[in-house]
Scaffold this motif. Structure first.
Motif, PDB file in Angstrom:
ATOM      1  N   TYR A 135       3.871  -8.356  22.065  1.00 55.28           N
ATOM      2  CA  TYR A 135       2.667  -7.552  21.852  1.00 55.28           C
ATOM      3  C   TYR A 135       2.813  -6.807  20.527  1.00 55.28           C
ATOM      4  CZ  TYR A 135       2.024  -8.130  26.912  1.00 55.28           C
ATOM      5  OH  TYR A 135       1.882  -8.649  28.184  1.00 55.28           O
ATOM      6  N   ARG A 136       1.771  -6.814  19.750  1.00 57.31           N
ATOM      7  CA  ARG A 136       1.714  -5.964  18.557  1.00 57.31           C
ATOM      8  C   ARG A 136       0.833  -4.773  18.918  1.00 57.31           C
ATOM      9  NH1 ARG A 136       2.345  -6.416  12.888  1.00 57.31           N
ATOM     10  NH2 ARG A 136       0.872  -5.139  11.687  1.00 57.31           N
ATOM     11  N   VAL A 137       1.397  -3.582  18.793  1.00 59.72           N
ATOM     12  CA  VAL A 137       0.692  -2.360  19.172  1.00 59.72           C
ATOM     13  C   VAL A 137       0.544  -1.471  17.942  1.00 59.72           C
ATOM     14  CG1 VAL A 137       0.675  -0.337  20.666  1.00 59.72           C
ATOM     15  CG2 VAL A 137       1.657  -2.484  21.504  1.00 59.72           C
ATOM     16  N   ASP A 138      -0.690  -1.121  17.630  1.00 62.16           N
ATOM     17  CA  ASP A 138      -0.951  -0.182  16.535  1.00 62.16           C
ATOM     18  C   ASP A 138      -0.840   1.232  17.081  1.00 62.16           C
ATOM     19  OD1 ASP A 138      -1.439  -2.303  14.810  1.00 62.16           O
ATOM     20  OD2 ASP A 138      -3.584  -2.325  15.230  1.00 62.16           O
ATOM     21  N   LEU A 139       0.221   1.923  16.709  1.00 61.76           N
ATOM     22  CA  LEU A 139       0.443   3.272  17.222  1.00 61.76           C
ATOM     23  C   LEU A 139      -0.586   4.236  16.653  1.00 61.76           C
ATOM     24  CD1 LEU A 139       4.341   3.543  16.951  1.00 61.76           C
ATOM     25  CD2 LEU A 139       2.973   2.974  18.980  1.00 61.76           C
ATOM     26  N   ASP A 140      -0.913   5.242  17.450  1.00 66.67           N
ATOM     27  CA  ASP A 140      -1.860   6.263  16.996  1.00 66.67           C
ATOM     28  C   ASP A 140      -1.288   6.983  15.779  1.00 66.67           C
ATOM     29  OD1 ASP A 140      -3.368   5.555  19.171  1.00 66.67           O
ATOM     30  OD2 ASP A 140      -2.721   7.246  20.406  1.00 66.67           O
ATOM     31  N   GLY A 141      -2.013   6.927  14.676  1.00 66.46           N
ATOM     32  CA  GLY A 141      -1.607   7.662  13.486  1.00 66.46           C
ATOM     33  C   GLY A 141      -0.325   7.170  12.846  1.00 66.46           C
ATOM     34  N   GLY A 142       0.123   5.955  13.197  1.00 62.24           N
ATOM     35  CA  GLY A 142       1.389   5.474  12.650  1.00 62.24           C
ATOM     36  C   GLY A 142       1.394   3.985  12.417  1.00 62.24           C
ATOM     37  N   ALA A 143       2.566   3.472  12.190  1.00 65.49           N
ATOM     38  CA  ALA A 143       2.724   2.048  11.881  1.00 65.49           C
ATOM     39  C   ALA A 143       2.638   1.212  13.151  1.00 65.49           C
ATOM     40  CB  ALA A 143       4.066   1.822  11.194  1.00 65.49           C
ATOM     41  N   PRO A 144       2.349  -0.082  13.013  1.00 62.92           N
ATOM     42  CA  PRO A 144       2.374  -0.976  14.176  1.00 62.92           C
ATOM     43  C   PRO A 144       3.806  -1.251  14.612  1.00 62.92           C
ATOM     44  CG  PRO A 144       1.940  -2.224  12.186  1.00 62.92           C
ATOM     45  CD  PRO A 144       1.924  -0.782  11.785  1.00 62.92           C
ATOM     46  N   VAL A 145       3.984  -1.537  15.897  1.00 59.07           N
ATOM     47  CA  VAL A 145       5.296  -1.932  16.419  1.00 59.07           C
ATOM     48  C   VAL A 145       5.134  -3.213  17.220  1.00 59.07           C
ATOM     49  CG1 VAL A 145       6.255   0.393  16.509  1.00 59.07           C
ATOM     50  CG2 VAL A 145       5.046  -0.518  18.510  1.00 59.07           C
ATOM     51  N   THR A 146       6.225  -3.951  17.330  1.00 60.00           N
ATOM     52  CA  THR A 146       6.270  -5.158  18.145  1.00 60.00           C
ATOM     53  C   THR A 146       7.031  -4.849  19.420  1.00 60.00           C
ATOM     54  OG1 THR A 146       6.209  -6.597  16.206  1.00 60.00           O
ATOM     55  CG2 THR A 146       7.062  -7.557  18.241  1.00 60.00           C
ATOM     56  N   VAL A 147       6.466  -5.263  20.544  1.00 60.53           N
ATOM     57  CA  VAL A 147       7.093  -5.062  21.849  1.00 60.53           C
ATOM     58  C   VAL A 147       7.294  -6.436  22.479  1.00 60.53           C
ATOM     59  CG1 VAL A 147       6.924  -3.970  24.108  1.00 60.53           C
ATOM     60  CG2 VAL A 147       5.874  -2.870  22.100  1.00 60.53           C
ATOM     61  N   ARG A 148       8.525  -6.732  22.882  1.00 59.07           N
ATOM     62  CA  ARG A 148       8.819  -8.020  23.511  1.00 59.07           C
ATOM     63  C   ARG A 148       9.183  -7.781  24.973  1.00 59.07           C
ATOM     64  NH1 ARG A 148      13.014  -9.830  20.496  1.00 59.07           N
ATOM     65  NH2 ARG A 148      11.540 -10.534  18.907  1.00 59.07           N
ATOM     66  N   MET A 149       8.372  -8.360  25.880  1.00 59.61           N
ATOM     67  CA  MET A 149       8.586  -8.139  27.312  1.00 59.61           C
ATOM     68  C   MET A 149       8.757  -9.467  28.032  1.00 59.61           C
ATOM     69  SD  MET A 149       5.814  -5.050  27.931  1.00 59.61           S
ATOM     70  CE  MET A 149       6.189  -4.921  29.682  1.00 59.61           C
ATOM     71  N   GLN A 150       9.736  -9.508  28.940  1.00 54.27           N
ATOM     72  CA  GLN A 150       9.979 -10.703  29.733  1.00 54.27           C
ATOM     73  C   GLN A 150       8.782 -11.001  30.631  1.00 54.27           C
ATOM     74  OE1 GLN A 150      12.901 -11.985  28.010  1.00 54.27           O
ATOM     75  NE2 GLN A 150      13.101 -12.836  30.052  1.00 54.27           N
TER      76      GLN A 150
END
Length: 364
Positions: free
Chosen positions: A320-335
């Motif tokens: 998942y690519r998540v655009d954080l509120d007021g910040g940079a995007p992060v990548t989340v990898r979930m099984q």
């Protein structure tokens, strides 16, 4: 603590002079221990092969010393060092049989033909090619030729075996098989292996310790798990696996420890006290698999809000690519679970849980 076999002490190496001068190594110091699989890892041009060639005697250091069991090697030619090398090209003699390729170096050391043949047979058993002794190299596959090159290098029982990206010419499946084979050979022989690669997976899979190099310097040395889980430099965190990089300020946490503030009330606690060189605009890394996505309204600590902007399904896991509120995007990898529909969709408001122990404060 194991005995030190190879010790590089403040080693520098430059090529050329004047405006054409190139610095390949900058004051490098490292100890390599007996019976360990030691890997020098880094991108092309980082100095790893230069350091390997200095150990082997194929280049001379501009400054500093290289010792083998306490004896300085700087003025000792390659053929007088109890060190053998396996290069990217197998360099087998095409007109000699497999057995003759292995015995050639032994006979050059005045070992009798009978003793050399007996040793060659031992090495063929070791690399699991006992029945191939009478073949010539062009009758072997690439992987088999690589094993013969290893058998030839191991036959004189060197104190150290240098391996300069020996798997780079193999296809992916064979490369993975040879990773297991190399580790088995190192364990069974007890010889110190010094391995050079730019492939992080190879380094993690085989090594007892890894030295990560960049621009002629060693940035970090440690066990594979330590290098992956506890990188100290941004380059190390970026080069080994995937990472999210965020910037924030170090602040005092409500629990008495330390925390990272990303502004506008977005604060996550750190696992323990740290003593960074600065407190403002600090760089941190977080591995994607250490993050989890939860409901945006879940009352959890160390949670940052954001919106899912993309979802990529990889079978065993989903990214998942998540655009954080007021910040940079992060990548989340979930099984992935039992194959059911993903619990979150593109555009959903979510919370990203950041475990305190997953946050690494880095040197830029």
């Amino acid at each position: 603590m194991s005995e030190v076999v190879i010790s590089a002490q403040s080693v520098g190496k430059t090529f050329g002079s004047g405006t054409g001068k190139v610095t390949a190594l900058k004051d490098v110091s490292v100890d390599i221990f007996q019976n360990e699989f030691f890997t020098m890892l880094g991108p092309s041009g980082c100095g790893k092969t230069t350091l390997l060639r200095l150990i082997g005697g194929f280049e001379q250091a501009t400054s500093g010393k290289i010792l083998l069991e306490g004896q300085e090697l700087n003025d000792l030619p390659p053929f007088k060092r109890p060190i053998n090398t396996v290069f990217q090209s197998y360099a087998l003699f095409p007109h000699l049989t497999v057995r003759q390729n292995i015995t050639f170096g032994l006979e050059m050391k005045s070992i009798s033909r009978d003793a050399a043949n007996a040793r060659a047979d031992e090495m063929l058993e070791l690399v699991q090619l006992a029945e191939y002794g009478d073949r010539v190299p062009n009758q072997l596959s690439g992987g088999q030729q690589q094993r013969i090159a290893l058998a030839r290098a191991l036959a004189p029982a060197p104190k150290v075996l240098l391996l300069d990206e020996p798997l780079s010419a193999l296809d992916l499946k064979l490369r993975k098989e040879m990773q297991i084979e190399l580790k088995r050979l190192q364990t069974e022989t007890g010889i110190t292996f010094v391995f050079v690669t730019h492939d992080q997976e190879e380094a993690l899979a085989m090594s007892d310790r890894i030295a990560v190099m960049q621009s002629g310097e060693i940035l970090q040395v440690g066990a594979p798990r330590d290098i992956y889980e506890q990188p100290t430099h941004r380059f190390v965190a970026d080069f080994i696996g995937d990472s999210n990089f965020l910037r924030g300020d170090l602040v005092d946490a409500a629990n008495g420890g330390r925390a990272i503030s990303f502004g506008e009330g977005r604060v996550v606690n750190l696992a323990s006290d740290i003593t960074p060189t600065k407190t403002k605009d600090v760089s941190v890394s977080i591995r994607p698999e250490r993050l989890t996505i939860t409901d945006a309204n879940a009352p959890l600590d160390n949670k940052l809000g954001g919106t899912i902007s993309s979802i990529t399904y990889f079978g065993t896991d989903t990214t998942y690519r998540v655009d954080l509120d007021g910040g940079a995007p992060v990548t989340v990898r979930m099984q992935n679970g039992d194959g059911a529909t993903a619990p979150f969709g593109k555009g959903d408001r979510v919370g990203v849980v950041v475990p305190a122990e997953a946050i690494r404060v880095l040197v830029d």
